[in-house]
Design a protein around this motif. Structure first.
Motif, short mmCIF file in Angstrom:
data_model
loop_
_atom_site.label_atom_id
_atom_site.label_comp_id
_atom_site.label_asym_id
_atom_site.label_seq_id
_atom_site.Cartn_x
_atom_site.Cartn_y
_atom_site.Cartn_z
N UNK A 203 0.81 -1.20 0.00
CA UNK A 203 0.00 0.00 0.00
C UNK A 203 0.85 1.26 0.00
N UNK A 204 0.19 2.39 -0.01
CA UNK A 204 0.88 3.69 0.03
C UNK A 204 0.85 4.18 1.47
N UNK A 205 2.01 4.32 2.06
CA UNK A 205 2.11 4.68 3.48
C UNK A 205 1.40 6.01 3.74
N UNK A 206 0.75 6.09 4.91
CA UNK A 206 -0.01 7.29 5.25
C UNK A 206 0.89 8.51 5.36
N UNK A 207 2.16 8.32 5.74
CA UNK A 207 3.09 9.45 5.81
C UNK A 207 3.31 10.03 4.42
N UNK A 208 3.44 9.15 3.41
CA UNK A 208 3.62 9.61 2.03
C UNK A 208 2.42 10.42 1.58
N UNK A 209 1.22 9.91 1.89
CA UNK A 209 0.00 10.59 1.47
C UNK A 209 -0.14 11.93 2.18
N UNK A 210 0.10 11.94 3.48
CA UNK A 210 -0.05 13.18 4.26
C UNK A 210 0.94 14.24 3.79
N UNK A 211 2.21 13.87 3.67
CA UNK A 211 3.23 14.83 3.26
C UNK A 211 3.00 15.30 1.83
N UNK A 212 2.64 14.37 0.94
CA UNK A 212 2.43 14.75 -0.45
C UNK A 212 1.23 15.65 -0.64
N UNK A 213 0.10 15.28 -0.02
CA UNK A 213 -1.12 16.07 -0.20
C UNK A 213 -1.02 17.44 0.47
N UNK A 214 -0.43 17.48 1.66
CA UNK A 214 -0.48 18.70 2.45
C UNK A 214 0.75 19.58 2.29
N UNK A 405 12.65 19.96 2.04
CA UNK A 405 13.72 19.12 2.59
C UNK A 405 13.20 18.22 3.70
N UNK A 406 12.47 18.79 4.66
CA UNK A 406 11.96 17.99 5.77
C UNK A 406 10.91 16.98 5.29
N UNK A 407 10.15 17.35 4.27
CA UNK A 407 9.15 16.43 3.73
C UNK A 407 9.81 15.21 3.12
N UNK A 408 10.85 15.43 2.32
CA UNK A 408 11.56 14.33 1.67
C UNK A 408 12.25 13.45 2.72
N UNK A 409 12.86 14.07 3.72
CA UNK A 409 13.53 13.30 4.77
C UNK A 409 12.53 12.44 5.55
N UNK A 410 11.34 12.99 5.82
CA UNK A 410 10.33 12.25 6.57
C UNK A 410 9.91 10.99 5.81
N UNK A 411 9.76 11.10 4.49
CA UNK A 411 9.36 9.94 3.69
C UNK A 411 10.51 8.96 3.53
N UNK A 412 11.72 9.47 3.29
CA UNK A 412 12.87 8.59 3.10
C UNK A 412 13.20 7.82 4.37
N UNK A 416 14.05 4.03 3.71
CA UNK A 416 15.14 4.41 2.80
C UNK A 416 14.91 3.90 1.38
N UNK A 417 13.68 4.08 0.89
CA UNK A 417 13.32 3.59 -0.44
C UNK A 417 13.15 4.75 -1.41
N UNK A 418 13.84 4.64 -2.57
CA UNK A 418 13.70 5.66 -3.61
C UNK A 418 12.30 5.58 -4.23
N UNK A 419 11.73 4.37 -4.27
CA UNK A 419 10.38 4.21 -4.83
C UNK A 419 9.37 5.03 -4.04
N UNK A 420 9.57 5.11 -2.73
CA UNK A 420 8.66 5.91 -1.90
C UNK A 420 8.78 7.39 -2.25
N UNK A 421 9.96 7.83 -2.62
CA UNK A 421 10.11 9.22 -3.04
C UNK A 421 9.39 9.47 -4.35
#
Length: 515
Positions: A203-214, A405-412, A416-421
Motif C-alpha cells: 500500500x501507500x504509506x499514510x506518511x507519504x499521502x499526508x506529506x504529499x497532499x499537504x 527538505x523535511x518532507x523528503x527526509x520524513x518519507x525517506x 530508505x526507499x527511492x520508490x517511496x520518493x
C-alpha cells in the motif's frame, strides 16, 4: 471522590523536580517535532522508545505524554502560518487559521490555538480521570456495524463541511478511497491496484499521502502562483493577547470542541480528524445562523477565530479521550496511543482494568502529568507566538525549500526507499492538480485513513451476520449516525434551494421596481 484523592496523589508525585523536567522536555520536543511535515507525535514517541528503555517507567510515560500534547499544538503552528499541517489532526485548523495569518492576525490565531489546547487538555484529562469506567463502557458498545456507520458519517460530514461544492468534496473523497485500496486485500490476500510493482503490495504509506497532499502539494501550488502567491513577509507579528471580543467568541467554541474531542477520543478508529472537522462544521453553521438572525456577518472564509478555537480544542480533547481505551482496555485509538501501548509492553505492563489496581501509582501520575503538561504547553508557547509568526519573514525560497527538505527526509526515513520518493512526487502532483481546480484535499486524506477501516468493518459485520444487511442498522448508535448522515447530506441541498428562491424573489422585486 476516590478518583479525586488518587489524582491528587498522582499530582504530588508528578510535581517532583525530576518528573517536571521530563514533562518540560516532552512538551518542548513535541512542539518542535509537530511543526515538521509528516513527523508528528507518533514518530517522535517511536524514536524515543529505545532511548527510554533504561528509564523509570513513570518518568518515561510522563515524557511520552508531554510529546503527545506538544505535538498536537506543534502541528497547528505550520497549519496557521504556512497552510501546511504538521500532522493530519491539524488539517481543519488550516481553513481559518491561515486566513487569519494572511489578514495579519497570526499571533492571535496561534494564541487561540494554544489556549484552546490548554482548555481542552485540562477538561479532557479531568473527564478521563473521573469518568473513565463510563467512557470504557460506551466504547465497548461499538461493534462492526457501529464502526461502519461512524465511517460513513465521517465521509459525508467532511465532504459537506470543507467544500463549497458537494460534487468536488465527493470527488476528493473517492480519490482518497482509491488510494486507500492500493495493496494486498487483508482478507482474501489478493493484490489490488499494484500495477505489477512489489513495493505497492504494502500500500501507500499514510506518511507519504499526508506529506504529499499537504506539504509538497502546497509548495508546488505556491511555486506555480509565483508573484500572485500571498506575501507572507508582509504579515505583522504582534502580541498574541486576545481582545475581549476574541475571547467571547472563542470560549464557546473551545468548550464545544472539547466536548466533541473527548466524546470521540475513546472510540477506536475515530482518530482526531473526525472531531476536528465536525467542530469546524458546527462552528461554521452556528456562525451562519447568527448571521441570519442579524448577529453580524460571518467571518468564515475570511479568518474566523472560532474556526481555529473549535478544531484545536477538539484535537487535544480527543488526545485525552484516547487514553481511556488505552489504559482501560489496552486498545489504542490513534497511532501515538499504539506506540505508547508498545511502551507499556516494553516495561512488562499490560494495560487493562487490572492496570489501575496493580500499577495505580503509574496511571494516576501519568494522568496528573497531562495536567502539568497542559500548563507547560501554555507557558512555553503563548509568549512565543509572535516569534513563531516571525518565521514568515524568511525569504520565500528558503522557507519552502526547508519544507521540501523535511518532507523528503520524513518519507525517506520510512525505509530508505527511492520508490517511496517517487510515490511522494506522484501524490504531490495529484495534490497540485486538485488545488488548481479547487478540489479540497481534506476529504481525500479522510478517505485514505478511514477507507480501509470502513471496508474491514463492513466485511466483519456481514461475516458475523452471514450476509444479513440488517446488522448495519440494528442498534440505536447506528440509526442515530445514519440519521445524522441524511441531515448532513440534505442541509447543503436545502440551503441551495433557499438561496435560489431568495435570488429569484430579489430579481422579481428589482424587475417590478424598474417597471
Amino acid at each position: 471522590m476516590d478518583a479525586i484523592v488518587l489524582l491528587r496523589d498522582g499530582l504530588a508525585a508528578a510535581l517532583t523536580p525530576g518528573n517536571l523536567l521530563w514533562a518540560f522536555c516532552g512538551v518542548l520536543l513535541g512542539t518542535a517535532v509537530g511543526v515538521l511535515p509528516g513527523m508528528g507525535s507518533a514518530m517522535a514517541v517511536a524514536l524515543l522508545l529505545p532511548v527510554t528503555f533504561q528509564m523509570d517507567p513513570t518518568s518515561a510515560f510522563i515524557l511520552f505524554a508531554g510529546v503527545y500534547y506538544g505535538g498536537m499544538f506543534g502541528g497547528a503552528t505550520t497549519s496557521i502560518l504556512l497552510n501546511t499541517p504538521g500532522q493530519a489532526s491539524s488539517i481543519a485548523t488550516t481553513y481559518e487559521g491561515h486566513r487569519m495569518a494572511l489578514g495579519g492576525r497570526a499571533p492571535q490565531a496561534l494564541g487561540t490555538a494554544v489556549i484552546g489546547s490548554f482548555v481542552a487538555s485540562i477538561i479532557g484529562t479531568l473527564v478521563v480521570a473521573l469518568f473513565a469506567p463510563t467512557m470504557v463502557d460506551f466504547a465497548l458498545k461499538f461493534g462492526p456495524g457501529e464502526y461502519f456507520a461512524l465511517t460513513v458519517f465521517s465521509f459525508v460530514a467532511v465532504a459537506a463541511v470543507v467544500s463549497g461544492s458537494v460534487l468536488r468534496g465527493v470527488a476528493s473523497l473517492l480519490i482518497g478511497l482509491a488510494i486507500g485500496l492500493v495493496g494486498i486485500d487483508g482478507q482474501s490476500g489478493a493484490p489490488r491496484f499494484d500495477f505489477g510493482s512489489p513495493v505497492l503490495l504494502d500500500g501507500i504509506d499514510i506518511v507519504i499521502v499526508t506529506v504529499g497532499l499537504l506539504a509538497l502539494g502546497e509548495v508546488l501550488h505556491v511555486a506555480a502562483r509565483g508573484r500572485n502567491a500571498p506575501d507572507l513577509a508582509s504579515i505583522r507579528a504582534g502580541k498574541p493577547w486576545l481582545k475581549r471580543r476574541d475571547v467571547r467568541r472563542s470560549l464557546p467554541a473551545w468548550l464545544r470542541g472539547t466536548a466533541l474531542g473527548t466524546a470521540f477520543g475513546p472510540i477506536p478508529g475515530s482518530g482526531a480528524e473526525i472531531p476536528t472537522f465536525l467542530s469546524l462544521g458546527a462552528e461554521r453553521r452556528l456562525a451562519k445562523r447568527r448571521e441570519q438572525r442579524g448577529g453580524g456577518e460571518s467571518e468564515f472564509g475570511k479568518g474566523a477565530i472560532e474556526g481555529v478555537a473549535g478544531p484545536e480544542a477538539a484535537n487535544n480533547g480527543s488526545a485525552a479521550g484516547s487514553l481511556v481505551p488505552l489504559l482501560g482496555l489496552g486498545l489504542p485509538t490513534s497511532a501515538t496511543a499504539a506506540i505508547m501501548l508498545a511502551a507499556f509492553q516494553q516495561y512488562g505492563l499490560q494495560p487493562g482494568p487490572v492496570l489501575f489496581e496493580r500499577n495505580g501509582d503509574l496511571v494516576w501520575t501519568l494522568l496528573a502529568s497531562l495536567l502539568i503538561g497542559s500548563v507547560l504547553l501554555l507557558v512555553i508557547n503563548l509568549p512565543f507566538a509572535p516569534l513563531w509568526a516571525r518565521l514568515l519573514k524568511l525569504p520565500k525560497p528558503y522557507l519552502y525549500a526547508g519544507i521540501t527538505l523535511f518532507s523528503v527526509l520524513a518519507v525517506y526515513a520510512i525505509n530508505a526507499s527511492v520508490v517511496h520518493l517517487v510515490m511522494l512526487i506522484g501524490v504531490a502532483l495529484l495534490a497540485f492538480v486538485m488545488r488548481h481546480f479547487g478540489v479540497p484535499v481534506a476529504p481525500a486524506l479522510i478517505g485514505v485513513v478511514l477507507g480501509p477501516i470502513a471496508e474491514s468493518e463492513l466485511r466483519r459485520a456481514l461475516a458475523a451476520s452471514a450476509g444479513d444487511l440488517s446488522i448495519l442498522v440494528d442498534s440505536g448508535i447506528s440509526l442515530t449516525l445514519y440519521a445524522l448522515v441524511l441531515i448532513a447530506a440534505f442541509i447543503p441541498l436545502v440551503s441551495r434551494v433557499r438561496r435560489l428562491r431568495a435570488e429569484r424573489r430579489e430579481r422579481e422585486t428589482t424587475g417590478a421596481g424598474t417597471s
